[in-house]
Design a protein around this motif. Structure first.
Motif, PDB file in Angstrom:
ATOM      1  N   LYS A  74       5.465 -19.645  -8.513  1.00 50.89           N
ATOM      2  CA  LYS A  74       5.090 -19.069  -9.536  1.00 50.89           C
ATOM      3  C   LYS A  74       6.184 -19.075 -10.911  1.00 50.89           C
ATOM      4  O   LYS A  74       5.842 -19.177 -12.009  1.00 50.89           O
ATOM      5  CB  LYS A  74       5.048 -17.565  -9.483  1.00 50.89           C
ATOM      6  CG  LYS A  74       4.561 -16.488 -10.457  1.00 50.89           C
ATOM      7  CD  LYS A  74       4.355 -15.188 -10.289  1.00 50.89           C
ATOM      8  CE  LYS A  74       3.871 -14.165 -11.293  1.00 50.89           C
ATOM      9  NZ  LYS A  74       4.775 -14.122 -12.613  1.00 50.89           N
TER      10      LYS A  74
ATOM     11  N   THR B 164       2.265 -17.800  -6.025  1.00 49.37           N
ATOM     12  CA  THR B 164       1.931 -18.624  -7.530  1.00 49.37           C
ATOM     13  C   THR B 164       1.083 -17.791  -8.240  1.00 49.37           C
ATOM     14  O   THR B 164       1.633 -16.410  -7.930  1.00 49.37           O
ATOM     15  CB  THR B 164       0.976 -19.681  -6.950  1.00 49.37           C
ATOM     16  OG1 THR B 164       0.807 -20.471  -8.022  1.00 49.37           O
ATOM     17  CG2 THR B 164      -0.123 -19.636  -6.254  1.00 49.37           C
TER      18      THR B 164
ATOM     19  N   ASN C  85       5.990 -18.560 -14.708  1.00 55.05           N
ATOM     20  CA  ASN C  85       4.408 -18.489 -15.123  1.00 55.05           C
ATOM     21  C   ASN C  85       3.836 -17.158 -15.382  1.00 55.05           C
ATOM     22  O   ASN C  85       4.085 -16.278 -14.472  1.00 55.05           O
ATOM     23  CB  ASN C  85       3.464 -19.377 -14.320  1.00 55.05           C
ATOM     24  CG  ASN C  85       3.805 -20.878 -14.464  1.00 55.05           C
ATOM     25  OD1 ASN C  85       3.157 -21.532 -15.266  1.00 55.05           O
ATOM     26  ND2 ASN C  85       4.698 -21.338 -13.497  1.00 55.05           N
ATOM     27  N   GLU C  86       3.216 -17.027 -16.479  1.00 52.66           N
ATOM     28  CA  GLU C  86       2.334 -15.820 -16.552  1.00 52.66           C
ATOM     29  C   GLU C  86       1.339 -15.489 -15.654  1.00 52.66           C
ATOM     30  O   GLU C  86       0.691 -16.515 -15.195  1.00 52.66           O
ATOM     31  CB  GLU C  86       1.817 -15.671 -18.090  1.00 52.66           C
ATOM     32  CG  GLU C  86       2.947 -15.668 -19.223  1.00 52.66           C
ATOM     33  CD  GLU C  86       2.142 -15.563 -20.695  1.00 52.66           C
ATOM     34  OE1 GLU C  86       0.964 -15.586 -20.589  1.00 52.66           O
ATOM     35  OE2 GLU C  86       3.015 -15.564 -21.541  1.00 52.66           O
TER      36      GLU C  86
ATOM     37  N   TYR D  75      -0.275 -29.252 -15.712  1.00 41.93           N
ATOM     38  CA  TYR D  75       0.922 -29.495 -16.886  1.00 41.93           C
ATOM     39  C   TYR D  75       0.805 -30.805 -17.521  1.00 41.93           C
ATOM     40  O   TYR D  75       1.295 -30.912 -18.564  1.00 41.93           O
ATOM     41  CB  TYR D  75       2.125 -29.564 -15.732  1.00 41.93           C
ATOM     42  CG  TYR D  75       2.470 -30.937 -15.131  1.00 41.93           C
ATOM     43  CD1 TYR D  75       3.230 -31.886 -15.902  1.00 41.93           C
ATOM     44  CD2 TYR D  75       2.065 -30.966 -13.734  1.00 41.93           C
ATOM     45  CE1 TYR D  75       3.490 -33.061 -14.947  1.00 41.93           C
ATOM     46  CE2 TYR D  75       1.976 -32.225 -13.019  1.00 41.93           C
ATOM     47  CZ  TYR D  75       2.937 -33.227 -13.715  1.00 41.93           C
ATOM     48  OH  TYR D  75       2.998 -34.506 -13.231  1.00 41.93           O
TER      49      TYR D  75
ATOM     50  N   GLN E  75       4.341 -26.905 -20.919  1.00 41.30           N
ATOM     51  CA  GLN E  75       4.761 -26.671 -19.225  1.00 41.30           C
ATOM     52  C   GLN E  75       5.574 -27.729 -19.027  1.00 41.30           C
ATOM     53  O   GLN E  75       5.343 -29.102 -19.275  1.00 41.30           O
ATOM     54  CB  GLN E  75       3.345 -26.849 -18.375  1.00 41.30           C
ATOM     55  CG  GLN E  75       2.370 -25.670 -18.690  1.00 41.30           C
ATOM     56  CD  GLN E  75       1.302 -25.852 -17.709  1.00 41.30           C
ATOM     57  OE1 GLN E  75       1.392 -26.044 -16.505  1.00 41.30           O
ATOM     58  NE2 GLN E  75      -0.040 -25.629 -18.196  1.00 41.30           N
TER      59      GLN E  75
ATOM     60  N   ASN F  33       5.062 -28.218 -13.216  1.00 45.55           N
ATOM     61  CA  ASN F  33       4.717 -27.080 -13.181  1.00 45.55           C
ATOM     62  C   ASN F  33       3.703 -26.657 -12.213  1.00 45.55           C
ATOM     63  O   ASN F  33       2.674 -27.195 -12.479  1.00 45.55           O
ATOM     64  CB  ASN F  33       4.540 -26.330 -14.525  1.00 45.55           C
ATOM     65  CG  ASN F  33       4.387 -24.909 -14.351  1.00 45.55           C
ATOM     66  OD1 ASN F  33       5.161 -24.440 -14.010  1.00 45.55           O
ATOM     67  ND2 ASN F  33       3.333 -24.597 -15.116  1.00 45.55           N
ATOM     68  N   LEU F  34       3.711 -25.686 -11.211  1.00 46.58           N
ATOM     69  CA  LEU F  34       2.775 -25.316 -10.439  1.00 46.58           C
ATOM     70  C   LEU F  34       1.976 -26.470  -9.622  1.00 46.58           C
ATOM     71  O   LEU F  34       1.109 -26.568  -9.073  1.00 46.58           O
ATOM     72  CB  LEU F  34       1.494 -24.607 -11.133  1.00 46.58           C
ATOM     73  CG  LEU F  34       2.010 -23.327 -11.848  1.00 46.58           C
ATOM     74  CD1 LEU F  34       0.690 -22.850 -12.785  1.00 46.58           C
ATOM     75  CD2 LEU F  34       2.122 -22.200 -10.774  1.00 46.58           C
TER      76      LEU F  34
ATOM     77  N   ALA G 296      -2.533 -23.534 -14.834  1.00 51.19           N
ATOM     78  CA  ALA G 296      -1.834 -22.459 -15.375  1.00 51.19           C
ATOM     79  C   ALA G 296      -2.749 -21.465 -15.787  1.00 51.19           C
ATOM     80  O   ALA G 296      -4.077 -21.661 -15.565  1.00 51.19           O
ATOM     81  CB  ALA G 296      -0.690 -22.565 -16.605  1.00 51.19           C
TER      82      ALA G 296
END
Length: 291
Positions: free
Chosen positions: A117, A183, A120-121, A156, A162, A166-167, A150
């Motif tokens: 996570k 996540t 990340n929002e 990403y 990003q 990312n993720l 995301a």
């Protein structure tokens, strides 16, 4: 052959193939050309229609690059990718699903319980389960790759805001076969519709949307590699996925929790978890390598 006709052209093509042609290659070419020629004759395909099809393929090549492959997308949205997956999933293990165009090789490895996570929002989501064989045996040393969008519905590689990978992560199971990661919920998103595939969507009145999902690749010695996706129950696009990737056994539930004491042990995010948080339990079942 001098006197090629509608009745002889298919065999003429096959006769041009040399004796050294690989048998499997010859078989695939034979079936492809037989079906393609039969399609042209059955539909009385016009020159203008055929040229429009060739332009569609040309345009798909023009828009493709290292980050986007319109031919993969075309395979996905016509159901060919999913059909090939289903042909290869005729076993008792977890169903496969489409790889998609956004898998990136080399994602960093996280320990079991690692935090994907980061900043990340979105609400905290804990995804965990085990990897086992069809005989029920837990699989140690299984390598799991995970990637997702995301909260804005972008991978990403599509979003300059990003960071790289990312993720995305990889993870190796221990003796208990367990994987676990924190996540955020991925979002539904549209497949790219600004190219030839978008024209196909608009011409047929189809939606380019996909239900939210997590991508996984699971590999272990002695087992068939599994490429799959896991989808959120209740997603509005679950029954009309643009790429036909949903299978009954690939649907997950987000279970809401309002108590941080209920978090599983050994999570790197324990100190930064938010309320409410959500739990997903999903096990992977791998088929034997030679099944």
């Amino acid at each position: 052959m001098k006197n090629v006709s509608m009745d002889t052209i298919t065999q003429a093509f096959l006769d041009y193939c040399g004796e050294e042609t690989d048998p499997r290659t010859l078989f695939l070419l034979t079936k492809m050309v037989e079906h393609a020629h039969a399609f042209a004759k059955e539909t009385q395909l016009t020159h203008e229609e055929w040229m429009r099809g060739l332009k569609f393929l040309f345009d798909a090549g023009q828009i493709s690059d290292n980050e986007r492959n319109e031919f993969v997308l075309l395979s996905d949205v016509t159901g060919m990718s999913s059909l090939v997956d289903m042909i290869g999933s005729q076993h008792d293990g977890t169903s496969s699903s489409v790889l998609g165009p956004f898998h990136s090789v080399g994602a960093p490895e996280l320990p079991v319980g690692g935090d994907l996570k980061q900043d990340n929002e979105g609400a905290t989501v804990v995804v965990e389960g085990v990897v086992r064989g069809v005989d029920g045996a837990l699989v140690e040393g299984a390598k799991i790759e995970l990637w997702q969008t995301a909260e804005n519905g972008l991978y990403y590689s599509q979003d300059a805001k990003q960071e790289d990978f990312n993720l995305c992560c990889s993870m190796v199971t221990g003796t208990d076969g367990r994987y676990a990661v924190t996540t955020v919920k991925p979002a539904p998103y549209k497949v790219p519709d600004d190219g030839p595939v978008g024209e196909l969507f608009r011409a047929t009145g189809r939606t380019p949307w996909r239900p939210s999902h997590l991508h996984f690749i699971v590999q272990a010695d002695g087992y068939r590699s599994l490429v799959t996706e896991v989808f959120a129950n209740g997603d509005p696009y679950l029954d009309r996925d643009a790429v036909f990737g949903v299978r009954e056994d690939l649907i997950m539930d987000y279970v809401r929790h309002d108590d941080l004491d209920a978090l599983p042990d050994g999570l790197a995010i324990e100190q930064n978890a938010t309320i409410p948080w959500y739990k997903v339990d999903f096990d992977f079942v791998l088929a034997p390598e030679n099944s």
